[in-house]
Structure formats: C-alpha cells, structure tokens
Design an enzyme around this catalytic site. Structure first.
Site, mmCIF file in Angstrom:
data_model
loop_
_atom_site.group_PDB
_atom_site.id
_atom_site.type_symbol
_atom_site.label_atom_id
_atom_site.label_comp_id
_atom_site.label_asym_id
_atom_site.label_seq_id
_atom_site.Cartn_x
_atom_site.Cartn_y
_atom_site.Cartn_z
ATOM 1 N N ASN A 123 0.812 -1.211 0.000
ATOM 2 C CA ASN A 123 0.000 0.000 0.000
ATOM 3 C C ASN A 123 0.856 1.276 0.000
ATOM 4 O O ASN A 123 1.638 1.491 0.924
ATOM 5 C CB ASN A 123 -0.893 -0.004 1.258
ATOM 6 C CG ASN A 123 -2.067 0.927 1.107
ATOM 7 O OD1 ASN A 123 -2.244 1.563 0.071
ATOM 8 N ND2 ASN A 123 -2.865 1.015 2.148
ATOM 9 N N HIS A 171 -14.214 -3.948 11.329
ATOM 10 C CA HIS A 171 -13.751 -2.648 11.832
ATOM 11 C C HIS A 171 -14.924 -1.729 12.125
ATOM 12 O O HIS A 171 -15.424 -1.037 11.239
ATOM 13 C CB HIS A 171 -12.858 -1.987 10.785
ATOM 14 C CG HIS A 171 -11.542 -2.652 10.623
ATOM 15 N ND1 HIS A 171 -10.460 -2.024 10.066
ATOM 16 C CD2 HIS A 171 -11.114 -3.890 10.933
ATOM 17 C CE1 HIS A 171 -9.417 -2.843 10.045
ATOM 18 N NE2 HIS A 171 -9.794 -3.982 10.562
ATOM 19 N N ARG A 221 -13.559 -4.818 16.022
ATOM 20 C CA ARG A 221 -12.503 -3.859 16.330
ATOM 21 C C ARG A 221 -13.129 -2.487 16.511
ATOM 22 O O ARG A 221 -14.014 -2.102 15.735
ATOM 23 C CB ARG A 221 -11.460 -3.808 15.200
ATOM 24 C CG ARG A 221 -10.173 -3.095 15.636
ATOM 25 C CD ARG A 221 -9.232 -2.851 14.508
ATOM 26 N NE ARG A 221 -9.637 -1.701 13.712
ATOM 27 C CZ ARG A 221 -8.842 -1.142 12.806
ATOM 28 N NH1 ARG A 221 -7.637 -1.645 12.569
ATOM 29 N NH2 ARG A 221 -9.251 -0.095 12.121
ATOM 30 N N TYR A 271 -6.648 7.691 12.321
ATOM 31 C CA TYR A 271 -6.643 6.442 11.569
ATOM 32 C C TYR A 271 -7.870 5.596 11.932
ATOM 33 O O TYR A 271 -8.267 5.534 13.097
ATOM 34 C CB TYR A 271 -5.361 5.640 11.932
ATOM 35 C CG TYR A 271 -5.585 4.183 11.711
ATOM 36 C CD1 TYR A 271 -5.891 3.326 12.772
ATOM 37 C CD2 TYR A 271 -5.614 3.674 10.421
ATOM 38 C CE1 TYR A 271 -6.163 2.002 12.558
ATOM 39 C CE2 TYR A 271 -5.895 2.345 10.203
ATOM 40 C CZ TYR A 271 -6.177 1.505 11.264
ATOM 41 O OH TYR A 271 -6.472 0.203 11.041
ATOM 42 N N ASP A 328 -6.733 -1.101 17.703
ATOM 43 C CA ASP A 328 -5.448 -0.971 17.012
ATOM 44 C C ASP A 328 -4.783 0.339 17.421
ATOM 45 O O ASP A 328 -5.282 1.425 17.121
ATOM 46 C CB ASP A 328 -5.705 -0.966 15.491
ATOM 47 C CG ASP A 328 -4.425 -1.125 14.682
ATOM 48 O OD1 ASP A 328 -4.526 -1.439 13.482
ATOM 49 O OD2 ASP A 328 -3.331 -0.941 15.261
ATOM 50 N N HIS A 374 -1.933 1.275 16.368
ATOM 51 C CA HIS A 374 -1.274 1.721 15.127
ATOM 52 C C HIS A 374 0.083 2.373 15.367
ATOM 53 O O HIS A 374 0.396 3.422 14.800
ATOM 54 C CB HIS A 374 -2.192 2.693 14.369
ATOM 55 C CG HIS A 374 -2.298 2.328 12.918
ATOM 56 N ND1 HIS A 374 -1.668 3.023 11.933
ATOM 57 C CD2 HIS A 374 -2.935 1.328 12.288
ATOM 58 C CE1 HIS A 374 -1.917 2.500 10.744
ATOM 59 N NE2 HIS A 374 -2.692 1.456 10.937
ATOM 60 N N GLU A 421 -3.600 -3.975 19.560
ATOM 61 C CA GLU A 421 -2.711 -4.198 18.412
ATOM 62 C C GLU A 421 -1.737 -3.048 18.213
ATOM 63 O O GLU A 421 -2.073 -1.886 18.419
ATOM 64 C CB GLU A 421 -3.582 -4.333 17.169
ATOM 65 C CG GLU A 421 -2.854 -4.450 15.869
ATOM 66 C CD GLU A 421 -3.795 -4.469 14.691
ATOM 67 O OE1 GLU A 421 -4.997 -4.711 14.895
ATOM 68 O OE2 GLU A 421 -3.344 -4.224 13.578
ATOM 69 N N GLU A 468 1.913 -6.683 11.510
ATOM 70 C CA GLU A 468 1.455 -6.472 10.128
ATOM 71 C C GLU A 468 2.515 -5.804 9.260
ATOM 72 O O GLU A 468 2.499 -5.944 8.051
ATOM 73 C CB GLU A 468 0.167 -5.662 10.106
ATOM 74 C CG GLU A 468 0.302 -4.243 10.554
ATOM 75 C CD GLU A 468 -1.036 -3.524 10.577
ATOM 76 O OE1 GLU A 468 -1.983 -4.021 11.198
ATOM 77 O OE2 GLU A 468 -1.114 -2.460 9.947
ATOM 78 N N ARG A 493 0.474 -10.992 13.758
ATOM 79 C CA ARG A 493 -0.350 -10.195 12.840
ATOM 80 C C ARG A 493 0.166 -10.202 11.406
ATOM 81 O O ARG A 493 -0.230 -9.376 10.604
ATOM 82 C CB ARG A 493 -0.385 -8.744 13.329
ATOM 83 C CG ARG A 493 -1.349 -8.476 14.439
ATOM 84 C CD ARG A 493 -2.768 -8.478 13.980
ATOM 85 N NE ARG A 493 -3.126 -7.280 13.191
ATOM 86 C CZ ARG A 493 -4.063 -7.279 12.266
ATOM 87 N NH1 ARG A 493 -4.689 -8.398 11.964
ATOM 88 N NH2 ARG A 493 -4.351 -6.175 11.619
ATOM 89 N N HIS A 504 -3.313 -10.289 9.184
ATOM 90 C CA HIS A 504 -3.683 -8.953 8.740
ATOM 91 C C HIS A 504 -4.547 -9.055 7.476
ATOM 92 O O HIS A 504 -4.124 -9.662 6.501
ATOM 93 C CB HIS A 504 -2.378 -8.217 8.439
ATOM 94 C CG HIS A 504 -2.519 -6.788 8.107
ATOM 95 N ND1 HIS A 504 -1.776 -6.183 7.134
ATOM 96 C CD2 HIS A 504 -3.300 -5.819 8.633
ATOM 97 C CE1 HIS A 504 -2.077 -4.907 7.064
ATOM 98 N NE2 HIS A 504 -2.989 -4.658 7.967
ATOM 99 N N ASP A 545 -6.202 -3.525 1.749
ATOM 100 C CA ASP A 545 -4.999 -3.413 0.917
ATOM 101 C C ASP A 545 -4.231 -4.718 0.847
ATOM 102 O O ASP A 545 -3.173 -4.799 0.231
ATOM 103 C CB ASP A 545 -4.081 -2.259 1.369
ATOM 104 C CG ASP A 545 -3.658 -2.370 2.818
ATOM 105 O OD1 ASP A 545 -4.528 -2.158 3.681
ATOM 106 O OD2 ASP A 545 -2.484 -2.651 3.073
ATOM 107 N N GLU A 568 -8.647 -11.072 10.438
ATOM 108 C CA GLU A 568 -9.168 -9.740 10.102
ATOM 109 C C GLU A 568 -9.844 -9.835 8.739
ATOM 110 O O GLU A 568 -9.291 -10.406 7.798
ATOM 111 C CB GLU A 568 -8.033 -8.724 10.032
ATOM 112 C CG GLU A 568 -8.498 -7.337 9.637
ATOM 113 C CD GLU A 568 -7.363 -6.325 9.652
ATOM 114 O OE1 GLU A 568 -6.195 -6.727 9.807
ATOM 115 O OE2 GLU A 568 -7.644 -5.131 9.508
ATOM 116 N N TRP A 607 2.252 6.889 12.059
ATOM 117 C CA TRP A 607 0.824 6.992 11.697
ATOM 118 C C TRP A 607 0.126 5.693 12.010
ATOM 119 O O TRP A 607 0.721 4.624 11.787
ATOM 120 C CB TRP A 607 0.694 7.288 10.201
ATOM 121 C CG TRP A 607 -0.720 7.289 9.737
ATOM 122 C CD1 TRP A 607 -1.653 8.281 9.925
ATOM 123 C CD2 TRP A 607 -1.394 6.233 9.046
ATOM 124 N NE1 TRP A 607 -2.847 7.917 9.391
ATOM 125 C CE2 TRP A 607 -2.724 6.666 8.845
ATOM 126 C CE3 TRP A 607 -1.023 4.988 8.588
ATOM 127 C CZ2 TRP A 607 -3.676 5.883 8.193
ATOM 128 C CZ3 TRP A 607 -1.965 4.196 7.946
ATOM 129 C CH2 TRP A 607 -3.267 4.656 7.755
#
Ligand code: CS2
Ligand code: MG
Length: 409
Positions: A37, A122, A147, A159, A217, A219, A243, A269, A290, A319, A323, A346, A409
């Site tokens: 991605n 999600h 999630r 995010y 998550d 992130h 996560e 991930e 993940r 994961h 994407d 997921e 991010w």
C-alpha cells in the site's frame, strides 16, 4: 512442468493492487498478491525487472527451492518490497500446485483444523452514537469479533474512523490510502488518546455487555510506557487484543509493556520475516501474530512462523485489510484453516468493484470465513475487468504532532 510466463498486473478498482500471474507449459496458472500500500510500483518493478526473468523455465512444483533461491540469491535480504515480491511468487506456486493436485491449498497444508475462520470487522465512529451504530451494523453482518476505533477530541483526523473519509456515499473501503500525488498530513496527540479511550470501551461494554470480543489498534503510536498505561487502563474492559501498541523494530520494548498489563497483544502487520518476531515469540511478549501472507513472503513462511509460534502458545491474527488483495486474503485463509494455533482473521470485505476483478470462492457466513474448496487458492483474476481500472498514485496518510514533529501513523 515449466514456468513459461509470469505477468505483473496492476489494477485499481477501489484501490491499487499488484498481482503476479504465473503460467505453466501445461496451461495451469497461479496468482500471487504483491500489493504494498502506497509503494505498489516498487514491487511491480522488482517483479518485472528482477524476478520474472529468474522464474522462466523453472519447475513450478519446487516451491521451497524457488523461495530460498529468490531470498538468498538477492543477497540483499528482507524488506517490505523484496518480501512482497517473493510472497507473490510463493502464493502463485501454491495456487498452481493445488490446481494440479485438484485440491484447495489448505488440504496441502495438512487439511482443515476447523470448520471456518472467526473474523473481526472494523467498527468506528466520530462519537459514541456513531460507534454504536457501526458496532450494531457489524454484528448484523455476522461478525463475532469487533474492532473499535474512534475519533479523539482535539485530533483533527484519526486512523481507522470510517465516517471521517466517507464521501459522496461511496462505500468506505476503510483503507485510508487516498489517491493523489502527495500523502495527506494528519495530526496526533497521544495524551488526549490515552485520556479518551478507556471511556470509549467503558461505554461499549455498558452497551454491548461483557462477552463480545473487542479489539483495538494502537497503530504504532505509543511509547512502551504509554502502551503499558493504556493496556492497564483497558484491563477492566477485557479486550481480545490491543494491536501495534508500540513500534516493534525494538522487540525488547514489549518486555516493558508485558510487565505492566495482561491485555493481550497483537503485533506484526508491518513485519516481513520471522526474524522480526523472534524475540517477541521466544519470550512470549505477544499473543497474536499479525503477519499477512502478502508482506511476509507468502504462504510458506507464514506457515513456518505459525509453527514456531505454536511452541509458545501464540496464535494467528493475520492482517486482512482491503490493501491485502482477495488473493492475499485467500492465501492466509488457507493457512488459517489448516494450522492448529488459529486465533482470529481480520476481514475487511472488499468492494463490489474489487470483487468484479478478483472472482473468488471465499465465503463469509455467520461470522465465519472459508476460502472454499476450489483447487488452489480459489481466486481468479478477470484481466479484462482489471484493465478497466488503471493504477492511480495513492499514499497512506502520515502524522505530525502539534509542534510539527513527525510521528508514527
Ligand atoms: C491496519 C491496516 O487493518 C489494520 O490493522 O493497521 O489497515 C493498515 O492501516 C493498512 O494495512 C496500511 O496499509
Ligand atoms: Mg493494524
């Protein structure tokens, strides 16, 4: 049997995907996902310029040897571009082997260890009412695990909050990679996040009860002690997992988190080889792996890392956002069905437009995913449909703090 062609197909139905199609002299074809991605063309070039010439005339049945050849002959090892390219070859060769054997790939990996894969979706919201609506929608869709992501007071764009980017009614494909010549800058405030999140989970537990498996998550945005603080503050709400609580290049950082909280941890991930997990697994610093087939070198290493994790009672949480293409998702669904130490999968349903390009046998019913029993992976690429959606530059967002400092991010 010989490989006579290997084509790299870049298409962008709802987002960019890179797919490798390998063809043998018997006319059998196999597909592999090479989607990275925001850096898709780097992998496409790696495949076209450096891998495809090495595949021609090779015996497609030699999956392990091909993997080792591509990994070791490159000399420059590991990395997200290299391992996504090798992943696509590995998946395509397993697809071919299954088609030749007349068996779905999971049968070649030891057969089914369960009837289907528990999946999580999600749910998200800019505020609690919107979050509750999203949770209810996912429960109605059959998800058994949810999630939870929400906006953070004082933070402009966060995010994982669907409604933030839902525009013109187009189905939010969740994947926040936005099309355009430059990435979008977002903002972040960890202290605001740490203050806000426990209240969100308290509200969710009060509304939906104590048993619904809830995930979150982080992130990669917290320091280890901040991650420990969050894990501890969420313990009363009994999360299924927290996560990416802290960047894990420094695997030792998870020792500090583990000391302070029993909230289960999921990481990996962004990892691309088993070495990224070595300490995390050996010291049981995580509870879920993940990795994604696409970013981790394919089916072969994903099965290997899960066999390693099984020795430490660590389970899978592969994961599966939009994407990871339907090919990559199917590949890891076959692994998830076969391994004993499966945890949860997921599952971000791809858009209808994406599914018009990737015709697949995967089913999602009553919260359970199954890759299907077609020989191979169970996904075929409609190349005519793919050609109708040419690549469009797209980037993931990035974060800066209030003072302009770059942040994860
Ligand atoms: C996210 C991913 O699904 C997740 O857990 O971390 O969607 C991640 O944001 C994307 O894969 C990035 O491309
Ligand atoms: Mg994640």
């Amino acid at each position: 049997m010989k490989i006579i062609a290997a084509d790299v197909i870049v298409t962008s139905p709802s987002r960019n995907f890179v797919t490798l199609k390998i063809t043998t002299n018997d006319g059998v074809t196999g597909l592999g996902d090479a989607t990275l991605n925001g850096r898709e063309l780097a992998v496409a070039a790696y495949l076209r310029e450096h891998i495809v010439p090495l595949l021609l005339d090779r015996d497609p049945h030699r999956i392990e040897d091909t993997w080792q050849f591509l990994y070791r002959s490159a000399y420059w090892r590991r990395g997200s571009v290299t391992m996504a390219a090798i992943a696509a070859v590995d998946m395509a060769l397993w697809d071919i082997k299954g088609k030749v054997a007349g068996l779905p790939v999971y049968q070649l990996l030891g057969g089914a260890s369960r009837t289907g894969l528990a999946a999580y979706g999600h749910a998200s919201g800019r505020d609690i009412p919107e979050l509750f609506d999203s949770i209810k929608m996912h429960l109605e869709d059959g998800y058994t695990h949810i999630r939870v992501q929400t906006s953070i007071p004082g933070v402009r764009a966060v995010y994982g909050v669907a409604a933030q980017t839902q525009s013109s009614g187009e189905r939010y494909d969740y994947e926040p990679a936005s099309r355009g010549a430059l990435p979008v800058e977002e903002d972040w405030d960890t202290r605001a996040y740490l203050r806000h999140l426990p209240g969100v989970f308290e509200a969710v537990r009060n509304e939906f009860g104590p048993t619904l498996p809830l995930l979150h998550d982080g992130h990669h945005r917290m320091t280890p002690i901040q991650a420990a603080k969050l894990g501890k503050s969420l313990e009363p709400f009994d999360l299924f997992w927290l996560e990416d609580c802290t960047p894990a290049e420094n695997q030792e950082a998870l020792r500090l988190v583990r000391q302070h909280t029993t909230t289960p941890l999921a990481i990996g991930e962004v990892f691309n080889t088993v070495w990224d997990f070595q300490l995390l697994i050996r010291e049981q610093l995580i509870d879920y792996v993940r990795a994604a087939s696409t970013h981790f070198g394919g089916i072969s290493p994903l099965k290997k890392v899960m066999d390693y994790a099984a020795q430490y009672q660590i389970k899978s949480g592969f994961h599966g956002p939009t994407d990871v293409s339907p090919v990559g998702l199917a590949a890891q669904a076959h692994v998830g069905l076969a391994i004993h130490n499966f945890g949860v999968q997921e599952y971000m349903a791809h858009s209808d437009r994406t599914n018009s390009v990737f015709e697949q046998t995967m089913t999602f019913k009553d919260g359970s995913l199954h890759p299907g029993d077609a020989p191979g992976l169970g996904v075929e690429l409609n190349e005519e449909a793919a050609a109708a959606f040419p690549y469009q530059q797209a980037y993931l967002p990035y974060n800066r703090l209030a003072d302009g400092t770059m942040h994860d991010w």
